[in-house]
Structures are given as C-alpha cells and as structure tokens.
Scaffold this motif. Structure first.
Motif, PDB file in Angstrom:
ATOM      1  N   ALA A 175       0.859  -1.181   0.000  1.00 37.48           N
ATOM      2  CA  ALA A 175       0.000   0.000   0.000  1.00 37.48           C
ATOM      3  C   ALA A 175       0.886   1.219   0.000  1.00 37.48           C
ATOM      4  CB  ALA A 175      -0.896  -0.003   1.230  1.00 37.48           C
ATOM      5  N   GLY A 176       0.434   2.250  -0.694  1.00 36.61           N
ATOM      6  CA  GLY A 176       1.294   3.423  -0.804  1.00 36.61           C
ATOM      7  C   GLY A 176       0.551   4.712  -0.605  1.00 36.61           C
ATOM      8  N   THR A 177       1.322   5.763  -0.466  1.00 35.50           N
ATOM      9  CA  THR A 177       0.731   7.079  -0.274  1.00 35.50           C
ATOM     10  C   THR A 177       0.274   7.674  -1.597  1.00 35.50           C
ATOM     11  OG1 THR A 177       2.959   7.926  -0.344  1.00 35.50           O
ATOM     12  CG2 THR A 177       1.992   7.627   1.805  1.00 35.50           C
ATOM     13  N   ASP A 178       0.422   6.928  -2.700  1.00 38.19           N
ATOM     14  CA  ASP A 178      -0.135   7.402  -3.961  1.00 38.19           C
ATOM     15  C   ASP A 178      -1.557   6.893  -4.142  1.00 38.19           C
ATOM     16  OD1 ASP A 178       0.435   4.780  -4.256  1.00 38.19           O
ATOM     17  OD2 ASP A 178       1.352   4.958  -6.224  1.00 38.19           O
ATOM     18  N   SER A 179      -2.178   6.491  -3.036  1.00 41.08           N
ATOM     19  CA  SER A 179      -3.575   6.049  -3.021  1.00 41.08           C
ATOM     20  C   SER A 179      -3.802   4.805  -3.866  1.00 41.08           C
ATOM     21  CB  SER A 179      -4.527   7.142  -3.524  1.00 41.08           C
ATOM     22  OG  SER A 179      -4.147   8.375  -3.042  1.00 41.08           O
ATOM     23  N   THR A 180      -2.866   3.898  -3.814  1.00 43.32           N
ATOM     24  CA  THR A 180      -3.108   2.629  -4.504  1.00 43.32           C
ATOM     25  C   THR A 180      -2.667   1.483  -3.615  1.00 43.32           C
ATOM     26  OG1 THR A 180      -0.938   2.723  -5.515  1.00 43.32           O
ATOM     27  CG2 THR A 180      -2.789   3.453  -6.867  1.00 43.32           C
ATOM     28  N   VAL A 181      -3.227   0.324  -3.944  1.00 45.11           N
ATOM     29  CA  VAL A 181      -2.746  -0.926  -3.355  1.00 45.11           C
ATOM     30  C   VAL A 181      -2.296  -1.777  -4.527  1.00 45.11           C
ATOM     31  CG1 VAL A 181      -3.418  -3.025  -2.164  1.00 45.11           C
ATOM     32  CG2 VAL A 181      -4.237  -0.821  -1.351  1.00 45.11           C
ATOM     33  N   ASN A 182      -1.085  -2.275  -4.462  1.00 48.07           N
ATOM     34  CA  ASN A 182      -0.561  -3.073  -5.560  1.00 48.07           C
ATOM     35  C   ASN A 182      -0.415  -4.522  -5.137  1.00 48.07           C
ATOM     36  OD1 ASN A 182      -0.437  -0.863  -7.181  1.00 48.07           O
ATOM     37  ND2 ASN A 182       1.789  -0.590  -6.997  1.00 48.07           N
ATOM     38  N   LEU A 183      -0.789  -5.387  -6.062  1.00 47.62           N
ATOM     39  CA  LEU A 183      -0.615  -6.815  -5.828  1.00 47.62           C
ATOM     40  C   LEU A 183       0.541  -7.287  -6.698  1.00 47.62           C
ATOM     41  CD1 LEU A 183      -1.728  -9.450  -4.588  1.00 47.62           C
ATOM     42  CD2 LEU A 183      -3.112  -9.691  -6.642  1.00 47.62           C
ATOM     43  N   TRP A 184       1.533  -7.855  -6.048  1.00 46.54           N
ATOM     44  CA  TRP A 184       2.738  -8.281  -6.775  1.00 46.54           C
ATOM     45  C   TRP A 184       2.837  -9.784  -6.749  1.00 46.54           C
ATOM     46  CZ3 TRP A 184       5.268  -4.090  -8.727  1.00 46.54           C
ATOM     47  CH2 TRP A 184       5.030  -2.856  -8.093  1.00 46.54           C
ATOM     48  N   LEU A 185       3.407 -10.281  -7.816  1.00 47.67           N
ATOM     49  CA  LEU A 185       3.776 -11.695  -7.813  1.00 47.67           C
ATOM     50  C   LEU A 185       5.287 -11.744  -7.929  1.00 47.67           C
ATOM     51  CD1 LEU A 185       3.114 -14.647  -7.888  1.00 47.67           C
ATOM     52  CD2 LEU A 185       2.923 -14.505 -10.348  1.00 47.67           C
ATOM     53  N   ALA A 186       5.912 -12.120  -6.847  1.00 48.07           N
ATOM     54  CA  ALA A 186       7.383 -12.152  -6.853  1.00 48.07           C
ATOM     55  C   ALA A 186       7.843 -13.467  -6.262  1.00 48.07           C
ATOM     56  CB  ALA A 186       7.940 -10.988  -6.037  1.00 48.07           C
ATOM     57  N   PRO A 187       7.763 -14.516  -7.068  1.00 49.05           N
ATOM     58  CA  PRO A 187       8.180 -15.808  -6.530  1.00 49.05           C
ATOM     59  C   PRO A 187       9.651 -15.778  -6.172  1.00 49.05           C
ATOM     60  CG  PRO A 187       7.746 -15.954  -8.888  1.00 49.05           C
ATOM     61  CD  PRO A 187       7.423 -14.574  -8.480  1.00 49.05           C
ATOM     62  N   THR A 188       9.939 -16.017  -4.951  1.00 51.62           N
ATOM     63  CA  THR A 188      11.341 -15.968  -4.514  1.00 51.62           C
ATOM     64  C   THR A 188      11.903 -17.364  -4.418  1.00 51.62           C
ATOM     65  OG1 THR A 188      10.524 -15.944  -2.282  1.00 51.62           O
ATOM     66  CG2 THR A 188      11.158 -13.838  -3.231  1.00 51.62           C
ATOM     67  N   SER A 189      11.273 -18.251  -5.140  1.00 50.16           N
ATOM     68  CA  SER A 189      11.664 -19.662  -5.217  1.00 50.16           C
ATOM     69  C   SER A 189      12.830 -20.007  -4.321  1.00 50.16           C
ATOM     70  CB  SER A 189      12.019 -19.997  -6.661  1.00 50.16           C
ATOM     71  OG  SER A 189      12.952 -19.053  -7.142  1.00 50.16           O
ATOM     72  N   ALA A 190      12.554 -20.761  -3.335  1.00 48.81           N
ATOM     73  CA  ALA A 190      13.483 -21.123  -2.256  1.00 48.81           C
ATOM     74  C   ALA A 190      14.906 -20.692  -2.549  1.00 48.81           C
ATOM     75  CB  ALA A 190      13.439 -22.631  -2.012  1.00 48.81           C
ATOM     76  N   SER A 191      15.394 -19.918  -1.670  1.00 46.78           N
ATOM     77  CA  SER A 191      16.626 -19.149  -1.914  1.00 46.78           C
ATOM     78  C   SER A 191      17.738 -19.922  -2.593  1.00 46.78           C
ATOM     79  CB  SER A 191      17.131 -18.606  -0.591  1.00 46.78           C
ATOM     80  OG  SER A 191      17.312 -19.704   0.285  1.00 46.78           O
ATOM     81  N   ASP A 192      17.873 -21.194  -2.299  1.00 47.96           N
ATOM     82  CA  ASP A 192      18.997 -21.928  -2.894  1.00 47.96           C
ATOM     83  C   ASP A 192      18.911 -21.973  -4.410  1.00 47.96           C
ATOM     84  OD1 ASP A 192      16.959 -23.397  -1.376  1.00 47.96           O
ATOM     85  OD2 ASP A 192      17.466 -25.001  -2.778  1.00 47.96           O
ATOM     86  N   GLU A 193      17.702 -22.192  -4.922  1.00 49.13           N
ATOM     87  CA  GLU A 193      17.632 -22.231  -6.381  1.00 49.13           C
ATOM     88  C   GLU A 193      17.521 -20.825  -6.967  1.00 49.13           C
ATOM     89  OE1 GLU A 193      13.621 -23.420  -7.938  1.00 49.13           O
ATOM     90  OE2 GLU A 193      13.535 -24.436  -6.028  1.00 49.13           O
ATOM     91  N   SER A 194      17.081 -19.917  -6.156  1.00 47.51           N
ATOM     92  CA  SER A 194      16.938 -18.556  -6.686  1.00 47.51           C
ATOM     93  C   SER A 194      18.292 -17.978  -7.069  1.00 47.51           C
ATOM     94  CB  SER A 194      16.262 -17.659  -5.670  1.00 47.51           C
ATOM     95  OG  SER A 194      17.194 -17.237  -4.702  1.00 47.51           O
ATOM     96  N   THR A 195      19.307 -18.364  -6.351  1.00 49.12           N
ATOM     97  CA  THR A 195      20.625 -17.821  -6.665  1.00 49.12           C
ATOM     98  C   THR A 195      21.062 -18.212  -8.058  1.00 49.12           C
ATOM     99  OG1 THR A 195      21.470 -19.700  -5.461  1.00 49.12           O
ATOM    100  CG2 THR A 195      21.566 -17.581  -4.346  1.00 49.12           C
ATOM    101  N   SER A 196      20.853 -19.479  -8.373  1.00 43.97           N
ATOM    102  CA  SER A 196      21.285 -19.918  -9.694  1.00 43.97           C
ATOM    103  C   SER A 196      20.203 -19.675 -10.738  1.00 43.97           C
ATOM    104  CB  SER A 196      21.668 -21.394  -9.655  1.00 43.97           C
ATOM    105  OG  SER A 196      20.553 -22.130  -9.187  1.00 43.97           O
ATOM    106  N   GLY A 197      18.993 -20.067 -10.392  1.00 46.15           N
ATOM    107  CA  GLY A 197      17.931 -20.047 -11.385  1.00 46.15           C
ATOM    108  C   GLY A 197      17.486 -18.650 -11.788  1.00 46.15           C
ATOM    109  N   SER A 198      17.129 -17.859 -10.801  1.00 48.17           N
ATOM    110  CA  SER A 198      16.476 -16.590 -11.142  1.00 48.17           C
ATOM    111  C   SER A 198      17.443 -15.632 -11.839  1.00 48.17           C
ATOM    112  CB  SER A 198      15.918 -15.950  -9.885  1.00 48.17           C
ATOM    113  OG  SER A 198      16.968 -15.449  -9.103  1.00 48.17           O
ATOM    114  N   ILE A 199      18.684 -15.691 -11.475  1.00 49.25           N
ATOM    115  CA  ILE A 199      19.624 -14.770 -12.101  1.00 49.25           C
ATOM    116  C   ILE A 199      19.803 -15.114 -13.568  1.00 49.25           C
ATOM    117  CG2 ILE A 199      22.037 -14.081 -12.145  1.00 49.25           C
ATOM    118  CD1 ILE A 199      21.929 -14.449  -9.058  1.00 49.25           C
TER     119      ILE A 199
END
Lengths: 351, 781
Positions: free
Chosen positions: A271-295
């Motif tokens: 939620a922000g002071t710009d009068s909006t609520v944002n819904l995000w999808l940010a899969p952080t896929s278990a950190s171990d694979e995120s290091t290799s995979g997401s990058i």
C-alpha cells in the motif's frame, strides 16, 4: 486494471491508519480497525464479511479513549486486541477485551486488560506472539524494545525484559518471525535490526535506508519483505543480508505497508501514499535455487511482477491486512477512513 | 543299348528297359526289389514267376479283361520277336565293317621300317663331324678369353690409379657430377682392396672427395648459386652418402630464421603505416611504396622455400607448416595490432600486405592451401577488430559522460551537464557513424581476402551494433548506480557507487537514451540498411542481427527508468531535508512562529539546483496548463478539496463531526486533480513532478506529527511562503496549489488547536523573509 468494481466498501467516521485481521475468529472473516482523530471521540470497529462475501457488516462499535496509531488482534482470542494510542502529547499502549455480550449492550465499553505503561517516548507498535496461545508480547517505542508477559485472567502485564536500541536508532516498527519465535525484526531509520529475545541482543541487521515496514514471509523461512519510502519494495533472504533477493518498483510515492500472503507463495501486497494498493507476484523460489535459477532467467524473463493495481482510493492507504481464514481476501484502509475488502481470486489463476 | 532316340510309347519304353536290363552289367540289382511283391508289373523283371503272375491275373481280372490281356500279350510277344531279329542284324553288320578296317591297316604298315634305319645313319654322321670341329677350336678360344679378362682387369686398375688425378681435374673444372660418378664406381674396389694394394690410391681419392663434399656443401648453402645447381649439389651429396638430413634441418632452420626476420619487418611496416596513413588514399599509396622492402623480403623467402622444395623434394610437410607459421605470425601480429585503436585503413593496409604475402606463397606452395588458411585467420582477426572497435566506442561514450564528474570542480564551465550531454551525444552519433564508415571501407575494398568475408563482416557489424547498444544500456545503468539487483556482483558495489553518482549524470543519461532512441538508432538503421544489408550467413530464420526495434524499446524503457531514477534521487535529497525538519522539533511544544523556517530556503535551493540541471539537459516544454489527458491510465490520482483561505478561516471555528463529511462532499464536486502524472522529457514536467512528490512527502510527514497551535501556524507560514516561488517554477499550478492546501489541511487535522495565523501577520512575516533574502542575495552573488 480498475480494482474498484470488485471491492466491498465500509466507511469509518474518521480518518484511520490501522486495520488488523482477526486471526482467532475461525468462523468468520473479520477485521478490526480503529480511527485516528485527534479531537473527536475515536472508535474501534469490528467488521465482518457477510457469509455471501458481498457485504461488510459492523459487528461491533466501541469507543476508544484516544486516537489509534497501531492496532493488532490477539492471535488466540478474537475478543482481545492491542492498541497504541496518542493523546496528542503522550503515547500509550494497552490490551483491550471486547465485552462478551457486546451485541446486546447499548453502548458497549471496551474492557482494558492491561496497560503497557513502561514506555517513555513515542510508542510505535505492539506485536503478538506469532501464532497460538502464548503470554508474550512485544512493544516497540522510538528507542526501546520491551518484552511483556501478559496474564489475561489476572489482567496484568509485566515487563520481562527491556533493551535500548542504542543512540540515534529511532525504531519505527517491527515484525515477529513466525518461523523463529526468538527473533524479532525492528525497523529503524537506516537499517532493519534483528533481535534475539533470549539474550535481548542485536543479532544481525540489514543496512538499508528508510525502511518503513517489514513483513516476514509466513510460508518461507528466512524471507523478509520490506517497504521503503522512496525505493519501493525489497525481498531479502536473511542469510544474505547484503543484497536483496528481489526488488519491486513499489509505488509512485512512498510505499507504506507491505505484507506477504499467508497462503500463496510469492504474492505480496503493498500500500502506498499514492492512493493505490498493488498486488505483486514475486516468486522468490526457495533461496537456494533462486541464486542460480532466477539470475540466469531474469534477463529473459521480464514478466511484469505487478499483477494488479487497486486504485479506487481517495487518499493514502496505510492499513493493509490479509485474511488468514480466506487467504485470497485482503482488507485495505485509506486515510479517509474507508475500508475496502478485495478478493484476489481472479489473479490466482495466473500464478 | 537304347539306340533309338525317337520319343517312345509305352511299349517301346518297356522294350528298351528290357534290353537294357539284358545288357546291364549287374542284372541282379533291379529285379530283387520287385520280385518280392508279386505284381502284374513284374512281368518285365528277371525274377518273373509265370505261375504267380497267372494266379494273380486270374484272381484280379474278370474274363473279359483276361481275354483282352491275352490279346495284348500275344501282340507284345510278336513285337518282341521282331525287335530281337532286328538287333541281331545290326550287330552283324558292324562286325563285318570292323574286320574290313583291320585288314587295310595291316597292308599299310609294311614299308615303314626301312625308312627309319636310313634316317638313323644320317644323324650319326652329322654328330661325328661336329665333334671334330669342337676339338680343333677349343684351345684357341680359351686363350682369347683369358687375354680378354686380363685386359679388363688392367683397365680397372688403371682407372683406380688415375682416380685421384681425375677427381682433381673434375674439381678444377667443377664437374662434380662426373667426379661423384667415378668415385662411386670405384667404391666397390676400394671396399674390397682398399686396405691392401690400393691404399695410397684410396687415400688420395678420399681426400679429393672430401674437397668435393666441402665444395658441394658450400654450393648448397650459397644463395647466389642457381637453384638447379644447388639441387644437384644436394643430390650429389646424397649419392656420396653424406648425411643430408642434418643439412636439411640446417637449411630449414635458416628458413625459419629468415621467417623471424620477416616478422620483424612486418612490425616495422605497421608502425610506418600507423604514422603515415591519415587520408586513406595517400595511405594506400604510401603503403605500396613502403611495403616494397617487405614484399621483396617475402619474395626472397618464397624463393628460398621454392628452392628448398626443389632441393629436398620430400619436405612439403615441413614447408607447409613453415608457411602456415608465417601466416599465423602475421595474424597474431594483426590481432595485437587490432587491440590498439586503429582505423580500417590501417587494418586494410596490414591485411593487404598479408594477402600479397599469402598469394606469393600460394604460387610456390599451393599444397599449403594458404588462402583458405589465412581466410580463417582473417575471419578471427576481423571479427576481433569489429568487437574491439565497439569496445572503444563504448569506452569513448562513457568517457564523455564521466567528464561530468570532473568538470564541476572546474568552475570555468558554466553548463557542465550540457557540455557532457552534447559531448556524449556526439560521441554516440559521430562515433557510430565513424565506425560504420570505417567498416564500409572494409566492405568496399576489393581485397580478395575481404571479399570472401564480406557477408561475415556485414553480420558481425550488425551483431556488433546490437551487442553494443545492449552493452551501452548496461553501462548506463551501471553509471546511474541503479544496477540490476539480480546481478549480485554488481549489487555488492552498488552501495558505494550510488553515493558517487551525480543526479545530473543520471539526467544526462536519461536524455541521452532518448536521443539514442529517437535520433541515433534511425540514423544507424538507415546507414546499415544502405551499406550493410544482405549478409545472411546467419540462418534466415534468425532474421537480421541488428534489430533496431528491440534496441529502441530497450532505450525507451532505459530512458524512462533513468528519468524516474533522477526524479527519485532529487526527491530523496529533499526528503532527507524534510525528515530532519519534522522529526527533530517537539511540535506539541512549538513556540510561536517568528519567521519562515530556514528549511524552506534549503528546499528552494534544492529545487533550484534541480532546475539548473534540468535546464541544461531537457528541452523546454510547451507552456500550458495542466490537462487531464496527460495522465495515463496506470497513474493514480488523488482528489481532494483545496481549502482556500476563506475556508481555512471558517475551519478555525469548531467544525465538529461534520468536518470529514464536509471534505468528502467537497471532494465530490471538485475537479479531480491529478498528482501523479506521466513524466515527460521537458524541463517543466520533470520539475513539476519533483515538486509534487516533495509536497506529497511533506504532507505525509505532517500527518505523522501532532502539532500545537504554534506548530500548525509555523507550517501554515512556511507553506504560504512556498506558494509563490513554487508556482513560478512549475507548470501545473492547480496541482501545486492543491498539494500545498493539502499540507495545511493535514496540519490542521493533526493540530490540537487549529487556529491559523491572521492574514496580516502572515503577510508581514513573509515580507520580512523576502526582504531578508533580498538582502542576502546580493551578498551571496
């Protein structure tokens, strides 16, 4: 992307900042919220989503002596909640109980169980033990972190331990780690500090400026989401506190509040002071694979993490809460006292 | 036996069978089988039992059949009789003719024996005569043969005694071939008798041969001799059993050495070309002049190789590696050379010399397939050249940009940002154009080597541009300190970098991105389409390597990102200012306002700094008021009631519970004022956005505090003071007004006792501040 159509509205009489999910109420999806009015008589509203999910019903309306800056529902008793309030000149914090027969009384009064009155400066928030029945409470003021032991029956709260954050660290808010009950994150001007409650010592910290709110990922250990004034939302892996795992653009103006969905992985609400609520999808896929995979993927996979932007608000949105009973429902509260309950069901399919 | 070959009917067949069985050498073999089974067929066998047959016949047949059988049998018997008769006649005839033949033979043999005896006599006489001749000639012949043998031997001895002298003569006349022939002829004798009778002779001739060998070696190594002579020398040496292989190795070494010398010369040549080639045409001329010594030496080298090849015909493999070594060394040098900054003309010069060398070598040593070999090497070199050119271009641009960081110290320059922007614009456009021009030279040249590479070059250039712009985008992000947090290596340095990055630089980068998107890319695309189309060594399905659309998109988004980043940076600076302002004092115990607070000055200063930065970089937008259509769908809006002063005065009376309702109602009727509109690349738009964001922050900070009356009045005073200067700097006055009002509303809401200052007092304080700043300004400037 117009979010207004699906939302169910409910108006408070005055301005308000805080809303909380009533976790202990397992039969209904209900929220509790309190107004912030300096000169008027403040109210606490207990709101219930009707069984059809089409209406917000006021279950209870209680007067509260002062304006409410923070409000948190007790995780094990739906009738108990905590508030942080201000008289304008001084701050206070208390644990309240809603009277049992509140439906029948004409003007029910809140019953104060305990007053957390060991604070000197500006109190910022009260944290409940993350889940289940437990007598521990944490309250955070500008400079101190206090651990309380609460006895609901005897109606007393005692300070168990108290630790100062140190000079020039103005604490602003905090979060209790749901995975490790001995760890509490406290945000201050230039960092997020992690406290170990057994020793009451600072264990670790993330150095990052202007963090306003922090929220632990309930589903995933070590994951913390923070909201910053200017620079949006960051997702951190606490084992690697130097660099954020993910960065989301946040809002046009400040990002005030951020909260992870208690059920669906990677869904973040801000939620922000710009009068909006944002819904995000940010899969952080278990950190171990995120290091290799997401990058490796990130350059190619440029999908917009923003699922939806709910923009049907008139003023800055400060209050935000997922329902723990129906985790596809969230309540938001804008400064003008308007509660909007939305369902994110249409976006779940996209996951 | 079966003499009749005519097709047989049943009867005749049986007849024949019967006869054959009669004549057959082993009559008992066939009947044995059939006799056991007394059947009607057994009539033809030897063991035919008439009674049995009769019995069988009577038993099996009726009367009619018997009668018929009888008739048949009678006929058969008659037939058999006639056949037998015929056979007897035939045999008799044959016997008579045989007797006749024997009789005739007997009469013919009678005269033969007398003739044979006569023949024997004659042969005997011939034999005796020939024996007589043999015995009479034998002695003489033997003598002659002995004499002949002696003479041969004597001649050989003579030859060997003469050998040293003869060899000496040959040496004098340089007829080494003869000498070698003589010597090798005498060799077997020396081998057999060298140690005894011909010792002196052998020694003398060996000495002579040693001289010959020496001479031959000298001849072999002397470059002045003709190739044939040298080749002959080598052959002769080989015949003399001289270890030729070591000679070969030695000669090869010499060649390799000369290769080294050649390399050095190439280097010198390159240096020369670097110095001498400014205008490309002149360069070419001077190239051809300068390269003559080099060419001569290469020619020499080629000749040497040619000679070597003639001398040692089986040495191709070594020579090929040698030649390839030459090419490899050439290209190694070129690759080194390419790493330095060189123009295409220089590269062309180098390539041209290499190519002429290669062609020269190819004439001599076509087995080495040097052109193909060098084509591959050239491919690598040219590719490297393209890559390094782009790297240099990238470096140029970032150098031009980074000058911003230095120049603020030199106060001499009035508009450092503008200068930097212009410089970097020029670096991008001019640099790209130069690069293209440079590459065109490569394309236009008719050097055989490059003609074959043309398609490759086109692809490389296109790919190069694509990669270059991607790299440029990355560089921009790096320079702006806004790294992708996903790349963790950069992330570590982020913290340190972002502090160093100037906000102005970010703005320059933003504008540069726009420039690249709108001006540079179309120009480059045009240029590429004009002279670098085709290619197509890449698969067609991949499309052309250079995708201007994609690059444009990258830079559009980069530009927006950078602009937002700039706005963020500027707002953050103000934000810190405001944070300090609002968190330090105790607002509940604020003293009565005496003057406008100094944070206002700081705020305005920051805005001024932003203004001056923006002015240098961004174009001026059309002067216009805020239009609703400017906001795009995704931005959000906030509408509220801009409380005018008159309303403010009303609000100081007790507003009671209706206050919020009133504002809500007012909101419904007020025109929606958009705060967060899309940012454009104009001075006004950027400044306005920054001011809006700052004021919004101000409002949020105010909302977090609780004020007493004096605190509220202080805010009111400060905001009132801000109103005029802010409106001057900003295009969207309505929005600013609205935001300023919002701040005051927020303050009044958060005030315990919201009684505003009287307008006259407000005015007086503002005038005092204005006077004071006027007083200070002349001193400051």
């Amino acid at each position: 992307m117009q979010g207004g159509s699906s939302g169910i509205g409910y108006g408070l009489k005055y301005q308000a900042r805080c809303i909380s999910d009533v976790k202990a109420d397992t039969d209904h999806t209900s929220f509790i919220t309190g107004t912030l009015s300096l000169r008027e008589e403040n109210e606490v509203h207990l709101i219930r989503l009707s069984s059809g999910g089409t209406e917000l019903i006021c279950e209870g309306l209680f007067s509260h002596p002062n304006e409410i800056w923070d409000l948190a529902s007790c995780p094990f008793d739906q009738r108990i909640f905590s508030t942080v309030f201000s008289t304008g000149e001084s701050y206070g914090a208390a644990i309240w109980q809603i009277p049992e027969l509140y439906g029948q009384l004409n003007s029910p009064q809140l019953e104060q169980i305990a007053s957390l009155d060991a604070h000197v400066g500006k109190i910022n928030c009260v944290l409940w033990w993350p889940s289940g029945r437990h007598d521990k409470l944490i309250s955070i003021d500008d400079e101190n972190l206090l651990l309380w032991s609460l006895d609901c029956l005897k109606k007393v709260a005692q300070v168990q331990s108290k630790e100062s954050a140190g000079m020039l660290h103005y604490l602003s808010s905090g979060a209790w780690d749901p995975h490790d009950v001995n760890a509490v994150a406290a945000t201050c001007e230039s960092s997020v500090q992690f406290w170990d409650l057994r020793t009451m010592k600072k264990a670790n910290s993330i150095e990052h400026a202007h963090i306003r709110k922090a929220n632990y990922d309930v589903k995933k250990k070590h994951m913390l989401v923070t909201a910053e004034d200017e620079s949006g939302i960051h997702v951190w892996d606490l084992r690697k506190p130097k660099i954020p795992v993910k960065e989301l653009p946040g809002h046009m103006h400040w990002t005030w509040a951020v909260t992870c969905n208690p059920e669906y992985d990677g869904l973040i609400l801000s939620a922000g002071t710009d009068s909006t609520v944002n819904l995000w999808l940010a899969p952080t896929s278990a950190s171990d694979e995120s290091t290799s995979g997401s990058i490796a993927e990130s350059p190619t996979q440029q999908a917009d993490p923003l699922l939806n932007s709910y923009s049907d608000y008139e003023d800055s949105v400060y209050g935000l809460a997922w329902s723990s009973r129906e985790p596809w429902i969230f309540a938001s509260l804008s400064y003008d006292g308007r509660v909007v309950v939305e369902s994110i069901k249409p976006f779940l399919s996209r996951k | 036996m079966g003499t009749d070959d005519v097709p047989l009917d049943d009867k005749a067949k049986r007849m024949r069978d019967l006869l054959s069985s009669f004549y057959s050498p082993d009559p008992s073999s066939t009947p044995n089988v059939s006799s056991k089974h007394g059947a009607l067929d057994a009539i033809n066998t030897n063991s035919f039992n008439a009674d049995q047959y009769m019995n069988l016949l009577v038993q099996k047949s009726n009367l009619e059949a018997l009668l018929q059988r009888h008739v048949e049998m009678a006929a058969e018997i008659k037939n058999l009789d006639t056949d037998l008769q015929m056979l007897v006649y035939e045999n008799y005839n044959k016997f008579i003719s045989a007797t006749d033949a024997i009789k005739r033979m007997k009469s013919n043999i009678v005269g033969m024996e007398a003739n044979m005896e006569q023949l024997l006599d004659k042969i005997m006489s011939v034999q005796s005569r020939s024996d007589g001749v043999n015995t009479s000639l034998f002695e003489k012949r033997e003598h002659i043969e002995k004499l002949h043998r002696t003479r041969n031997l004597l001649r050989k001895v003579q030859f060997i005694y003469d050998l040293p002298a003869r060899l000496g003569k040959c040496i004098k006349s340089e007829a080494y071939a003869d000498a070698v022939k003589f010597y090798t002829g005498a060799m077997p004798i020396f081998k057999a008798y060298g140690d005894s009778s011909f010792q002196d002779c052998k020694r003398a001739s060996e000495e002579a041969v040693a001289i010959i060998v020496k001479n031959l070696q000298r001849k072999l190594f002397s470059d002045s001799e003709s190739i044939q002579a040298r080749a002959e020398a080598a052959v002769l040496l080989k015949q003399l059993d001289f270890p030729v292989d070591s000679l070969k190795a030695k000669l090869l070494q010499k060649l390799e050495q000369s290769l080294g010398d050649l390399q050095l010369k190439t280097d010198e040549l390159e240096n020369v070309t670097v110095e001498s080639t400014d205008p490309s045409k002149q360069g070419k001329v001077s190239d051809s002049i300068r390269s003559t010594p080099h060419e001569a030496s290469v020619r020499e080298f080629a000749e040497a190789i040619c000679a070597y090849r003639v001398i040692f015909p089986d040495s191709e493999k070594q020579l090929i590696t040698l030649a390839q070594d030459l090419v490899i060394k050439h290209f190694e040098m070129t690759e080194q050379y390419v790493k330095r900054r060189i123009s295409s003309a220089n590269l062309l010069g180098v390539l041209r010399t290499i190519w002429t060398d290669v062609l020269l070598m190819d004439e001599i040593l076509c087995e080495a397939v040097l052109p193909d070999f060098s084509l591959e090497a050239a491919q690598v070199a040219v590719k490297q050249y393209v890559a390094s050119t782009f790297t240099h271009l990238l470096q140029d641009i970032s150098d031009a940009l980074l000058k911003v960081n230095i120049s603020p110290k030199e106060a001499a320059e009035e508009f450092p940002l503008q200068v930097a922007l212009e410089a970097s614009k020029k670096a991008v456009l001019q640099g790209s154009m130069d690069v293209l021009l440079d590459f065109r030279q490569l394309l236009d040249d008719d050097l055989g080597l490059l003609v074959k590479l043309r398609d490759f070059i086109i692809d490389w250039v296109q790919e190069g541009f694509q990669d270059f712009f991607r790299a440029l985008d990355d560089r921009f992000l790096l320079l702006s300190g806004k790294n992708n947090s996903s790349s963790q290596d950069n992330g570590l340095t982020e913290g340190t970098q972002s502090e160093k990055v100037l906000a102005g630089l970010v703005l320059v980068l933003a504008q540069l991105s726009v420039f690249i998107e709108q001006t540079a890319i179309p120009r480059i695309t045009e240029e590429i389409a004009a002279s670098f189309s085709g290619g197509g060594v890449r698969g067609y399905e991949n499309g052309p390597a250079f995708v201007p659309g994609e690059i444009c998109r990258i830079f559009r988004s980069a530009g927006e990102k950078l602009l937002h980043h700039y706005i963020n940076m500027s707002t953050q600076r103000v934000s810190t200012l405001l944070r300090k302002r609002f968190t330090t004092p105790n607002w509940v115990k604020h003293k009565e306002p005496r003057e406008v607070h100094m944070f206002v000055d700081l705020f305005l200063q920051e805005l001024e700094a932003v203004g001056s930065e923006v002015k240098q970089i961004l174009p001026q937008g059309l002067l216009r008021k805020h239009r609703r259509s400017d906001s795009n769908g995704s931005t959000t809006s906030s509408r509220s009631n801009p409380l005018r002063d008159d309303k403010m005065s009303r609000s100081n009376t007790h507003r009671g519970r209706s206050q919020l309702l009133e504002t809500h109602l007012a909101k419904l009727f007020k025109q929606k004022v958009e705060i967060f509109t899309k940012v454009e690349y104009t001075q006004e738009s950027v400044v306005t956005t920054i001011v809006k964001l700052c004021l919004k922050s101000l409002q949020e900070f105010v909302r977090l505090q609780t004020f007493n009356r004096s605190g509220f009045q202080q805010i009111q005073l400060d905001i009132q003071f801000l109103r005029t200067p802010l409106k001057e700097t900003v295009e969207d006055e309505a929005a600013i007004d609205f935001l300023l009002d919002e701040v005051i509303v927020a303050a009044s809401e958060r005030c315990l006792d919201p009684i505003p200052l009287e307008p006259p007092i407000l005015d007086r304080l503002i005038q005092a501040k204005l006077a004071k700043s006027k007083e200070q300004n002349p001193i400051a400037s």
